[in-house]
Every structure is written in structure tokens, then in C-alpha cells.
Design a protein around this motif. Structure first.
Motif, short mmCIF file in Angstrom:
data_model
loop_
_atom_site.label_atom_id
_atom_site.label_comp_id
_atom_site.label_asym_id
_atom_site.label_seq_id
_atom_site.Cartn_x
_atom_site.Cartn_y
_atom_site.Cartn_z
N LYS A 69 0.82 -1.22 0.00
CA LYS A 69 0.00 0.00 0.00
C LYS A 69 0.85 1.27 0.00
N GLU A 70 1.97 1.25 0.69
CA GLU A 70 2.84 2.43 0.74
C GLU A 70 3.41 2.74 -0.64
N THR A 71 3.82 1.72 -1.36
CA THR A 71 4.35 1.92 -2.71
C THR A 71 3.25 2.38 -3.65
N LEU A 72 2.05 1.78 -3.55
CA LEU A 72 0.94 2.21 -4.39
C LEU A 72 0.58 3.67 -4.12
N GLU A 73 0.65 4.06 -2.84
CA GLU A 73 0.38 5.45 -2.45
C GLU A 73 1.39 6.39 -3.13
N LYS A 74 2.66 6.04 -3.09
CA LYS A 74 3.70 6.87 -3.73
C LYS A 74 3.47 6.97 -5.23
N LEU A 75 3.18 5.84 -5.87
CA LEU A 75 2.96 5.84 -7.32
C LEU A 75 1.71 6.63 -7.70
N SER A 76 0.75 6.71 -6.79
CA SER A 76 -0.49 7.44 -7.09
C SER A 76 -0.28 8.94 -7.18
N THR A 77 0.91 9.41 -6.79
CA THR A 77 1.19 10.85 -6.81
C THR A 77 1.90 11.31 -8.08
#
Length: 177
Positions: free
Chosen positions: A50-58
Motif C-alpha cells: 500500500k505504501e508503494t501504491l500510495e507513492k505511485l499514485s502521486t
């Protein structure tokens, strides 16, 4: 063909992880794509963290929903296999479309998110994923069980079909005046 005709982009997902066998089927579909000279220059980074997906979502305003997807895949071109980024894009696009269709066949929603050719986007993905030289991020795909009503569009447009030679469509031409 129904899985092709009824595929649409899904941007809202249930908070439920995909099953491992579903992920494998999606990836297997990617590897079944045609590839120029059979080079298969694709590399796929499967992300469920989830942390990586959050970063990529930006990386862009259009990627924000990636943070809520149970899984994302970063599709990369391996320019050590084929130095032509143009041909890599074609091969990786075919693999991506296969994944989108297979996901639909499995009742999994998906959405293709553009990265390349926007420099600020691919540099950010490169930084987040710490990609080695020669591995070039082209785009991302969000996957998950849909939490929205699918809106399937009829995209058939006879005016874009030409036989033997290109013919101007006078109806469309008049609309431009």
C-alpha cells in the motif's frame, strides 16, 4: 470477444486482495502477446504494498486512485533486450491489452495509467521503483475487484474505416468548419 467488447476502465476498487492464481493468469496473458522479432522486451513489477501504491499514485493527477487499488503493475521496457523504445512500447502495449482483457475475463477491474512520454512522470516512477539502467517505465495498471458500475461504451465508428485508400469523411469534415 465479449471480454474485449465489454472491457472498460475501472477506477474504484473494493478493499480485497487479488488471489495469487488470478495474478498469475493476468501475467500469463501478458506473456502471450506478440512481440517484434519475439524479443519480449517487457518487465512487469507487481505491487501490492500500500505504501508503494500510495507513492505511485502521486505521479500524476490521473493516478490518484491507484492508492486504493489492491494491486498495480508497472510496465517497463527493457532496452537491453531491444534498444528501440518505440518498438518496446508497441510490444508492451500488446502485453498490457492482454492483461486488461484477462482481468475482465476474471471479473477484475483495471485501468491503464499513462507515464511515458511525460518526463516528470517517468522520472518519478524511476525514482520510486529504483529502476536499473536500461529498464524504462512506460505506464502503470491498477487492478482490483470493481466497486463501481461498469460503463461500457460502444466505440464502433465506421467513419474511421477506409478500404483500399484513405477517403475523407465529408460529414466529419463539415463538423470541423
Amino acid at each position: 470477444m465479449d471480454y474485449i467488447f465489454n472491457r472498460c476502465s475501472i477506477r474504484k476498487f473494493k478493499d480485497e486482495p487479488l488471489k495469487e492464481w488470478e495474478i498469475q493468469k493476468i501475467l500469463k496473458a501478458a506473456f502471450s502477446a506478440p512481440s517484434a522479432r519475439d524479443f519480449r522486451p517487457w518487465q512487469f513489477i507487481v505491487i501490492q504494498n500500500k505504501e508503494t501504491l500510495e507513492k505511485l499514485s502521486t505521479i500524476s493527477p490521473y493516478a490518484s486512485f491507484l492508492k486504493d487499488a489492491p494491486m498495480g503493475i508497472v510496465v517497463c521496457a527493457d532496452t537491453s533486450v531491444n534498444p528501440s523504445l518505440d518498438y518496446c512500447q508497441q510490444d508492451c502495449a500488446a502485453a498490457t491489452e492482454n492483461m486488461l482483457i484477462e482481468a475482465n475475463a476474471l471479473s477484475i477491474g483495471s485501468c491503464w495509467l499513462g507515464v511515458y512520454p511525460r518526463e516528470e512522470r517517468y522520472l518519478k516512477v524511476n525514482e520510486i521503483m529504483k529502476l536499473p539502467k536500461g529498464i524504462f517505465p512506460l505506464w502503470m495498471i491498477a487492478f482490483g475487484y470493481s466497486d463501481q458500475k461498469a460503463v461500457v461504451k460502444n466505440k464502433w465508428d465506421e467513419s474511421k474505416i477506409h478500404y483500399e485508400k484513405y477517403k475523407k469523411n465529408l460529414l466529419n469534415q463539415d463538423a470541423l468548419i
